[in-house]
Design a protein around this motif. Structure first.
Motif, mmCIF file in Angstrom:
data_model
loop_
_atom_site.group_PDB
_atom_site.id
_atom_site.type_symbol
_atom_site.label_atom_id
_atom_site.label_comp_id
_atom_site.label_asym_id
_atom_site.label_seq_id
_atom_site.Cartn_x
_atom_site.Cartn_y
_atom_site.Cartn_z
ATOM 1 N N ARG A 23 0.858 -1.188 0.000
ATOM 2 C CA ARG A 23 0.000 0.000 0.000
ATOM 3 C C ARG A 23 0.893 1.237 0.000
ATOM 4 N NH1 ARG A 23 -4.777 -1.883 -1.734
ATOM 5 N NH2 ARG A 23 -5.897 -3.190 -0.215
ATOM 6 N N ARG A 24 0.433 2.289 -0.668
ATOM 7 C CA ARG A 24 1.242 3.504 -0.785
ATOM 8 C C ARG A 24 1.296 4.272 0.540
ATOM 9 N NH1 ARG A 24 -3.658 5.116 -3.622
ATOM 10 N NH2 ARG A 24 -4.626 6.984 -2.700
ATOM 11 N N LYS A 32 -5.813 6.472 5.338
ATOM 12 C CA LYS A 32 -5.421 5.072 5.558
ATOM 13 C C LYS A 32 -6.466 4.417 6.462
ATOM 14 C CE LYS A 32 -1.137 3.700 6.501
ATOM 15 N NZ LYS A 32 0.104 3.342 7.265
ATOM 16 N N ASP A 120 -3.674 1.467 -11.136
ATOM 17 C CA ASP A 120 -3.138 2.160 -9.964
ATOM 18 C C ASP A 120 -2.266 3.320 -10.421
ATOM 19 O OD1 ASP A 120 -1.751 2.970 -7.637
ATOM 20 O OD2 ASP A 120 -1.959 0.982 -6.755
ATOM 21 N N THR A 127 -4.880 -2.040 -9.005
ATOM 22 C CA THR A 127 -5.311 -1.843 -7.621
ATOM 23 C C THR A 127 -5.684 -3.159 -6.956
ATOM 24 O OG1 THR A 127 -7.563 -1.387 -8.433
ATOM 25 C CG2 THR A 127 -6.124 0.505 -8.011
ATOM 26 N N SER A 132 -7.978 -7.481 2.510
ATOM 27 C CA SER A 132 -6.643 -7.117 2.984
ATOM 28 C C SER A 132 -6.746 -6.390 4.319
ATOM 29 C CB SER A 132 -5.921 -6.233 1.956
ATOM 30 O OG SER A 132 -6.680 -5.081 1.652
ATOM 31 N N ILE A 135 -6.132 -0.336 3.571
ATOM 32 C CA ILE A 135 -6.206 0.263 2.251
ATOM 33 C C ILE A 135 -5.974 1.765 2.397
ATOM 34 C CG2 ILE A 135 -8.711 0.651 2.306
ATOM 35 C CD1 ILE A 135 -8.728 -0.202 -0.704
#
Length: 349
Positions: A23-24, A32, A120, A127, A132, A135
């Motif tokens: 994740r960025r 987030k 993405d 993406t 998960s 994100i």
């Protein structure tokens, strides 16, 4: 970037299993989110199995996301750490084309960015969705969840909910309208709830007499068995609106006979070819067949607020992440009432 646990499929024949994804780092307008619940949509299965073509692997599905805000960028104003929020089917769009300017980001002329299997723009590649731990999403696409609703049962509203709310809202279903909901599944059960809350006289239209009791529990006033020729004739030319949620190609001609003059049947389930439509079914009554795709961000928030006002959530069955492959088979078999939701804490354990 940060590495998180997820469940994904390596190819169209593979089971979902635990993998690691990136994740960025949050940007000034990012949020987030620690994912707490994620709904299971039939679209997840179609994408994993490449039924529609174009799937990119590994696929990490999930676009019915509920979670808690862990961190916000320094330009985020209306969301704070600790808030319960949602993320639906898209996480970006150009915001400059005419559809985007009209709050119809789902029809972005540059192509909306899907929550999974979209392009993405930040990390390259595609993406990854809500199966998960976390994100990171632009705050524009983050939705507020009404405090009075059960968070786990809110998750499917972000796809099944908006998919059915949007056409009912667009065609201005209101008190006194006669509305038919065709098909009782993940979409159909939400269509009944929304149409009932809007004040319509709701008719569940199904091939299965065994679904009558559940349909009435959900808010249907009547149940019409579409295989019953005499019953179909009695309802001919009487519906103000039909919401067709059947998820596979089928013959829509019998349903067109139910519509009043100038009335519409909206397709939301079958993303595949339909059987041939007889032109006379449309001409003799100036009838309409239309389609609808989820909803824009503004309308999705309106839908959530409507649910808060009317205390509407999905009927769900909770599952653990490690049972997802069995859940997929049950979805395909129609063995769920009416949406699976994953307890994402099970991924962390």
């Amino acid at each position: 970037m940060s590495e998180v646990k997820a469940y994904g499929a390596a190819d169209s024949k593979a089971d979902l299993k635990e993998i690691k994804i990136e994740r960025r780092v949050i940007q000034p307008r990012d949020v987030k989110i620690k994912i707490t619940y994620c709904g299971v949509c039939h679209s997840d299965i179609h994408t994993v199995r490449n039924d529609w073509g174009g799937s990119k692997y590994p696929v990490v599905p999930g676009h019915e996301i509920i979670g808690k805000v862990l961190e916000i960028g320094n330009e985020v104003e209306n969301i704070k750490v600790g808030d319960t929020v949602g993320v639906g089917c898209m996480v970006d769009s150009c915001r400059e084309c005419e559809p985007c300017k009209q709050d119809l980001e789902q029809f972005c002329e540059q192509g909306m960015v899907g929550t999974y299997n979209g392009r993405d723009k930040h990390l390259g590649g595609h993406t990854f969705g809500g199966y998960s731990e976390e994100i990171v999403v632009d705050n524009y696409y983050v939705l507020r969840v009404p405090e009075n609703l059960d968070e786990n049962a809110v998750a499917p509203l972000l796809c099944a909910g908006i998919t059915t709310f949007s056409p009912l809202n667009h065609w201005k279903v209101s008190k006194g309208d006669k509305v038919g909901v065709i098909g009782l599944g993940g979409l159909g059960h939400m269509g009944i709830k929304f149409a009932h809350a809007m004040g319509a006289h709701v008719v569940m239209i199904t091939t299965s007499p065994g679904k009558a009791e559940d349909a009435k529990r959900l808010g249907a006033d009547e149940v019409l068995i579409s295989k019953d020729t005499d019953a179909m004739k009695k309802h001919a030319n009487s519906f103000d609106f039909l919401l067709n949620t059947v998820p596979v190609g089928h013959d829509i001609n019998p349903y067109l006979s139910l519509l009043k003059i100038d009335a519409t049947m909206c397709m939301v389930g079958a993303v595949e070819p339909l059987e041939a439509v007889h032109g006379g079914s449309l001409i003799m009554g100036r009838k309409n067949v239309a389609g609808s795709l989820i909803g824009g961000i503004k309308e999705t928030q309106e839908m959530l607020d409507f649910c808060g006002e009317h205390n509407i959530v999905s009927d769900i069955e909770m599952i653990d992440m490690h049972t997802i492959n069995e859940a997929y088979e049950r979805v395909v078999d129609g063995d769920v009432k009416y949406r699976f939701v994953i307890d994402m804490e099970s991924l962390r354990n």
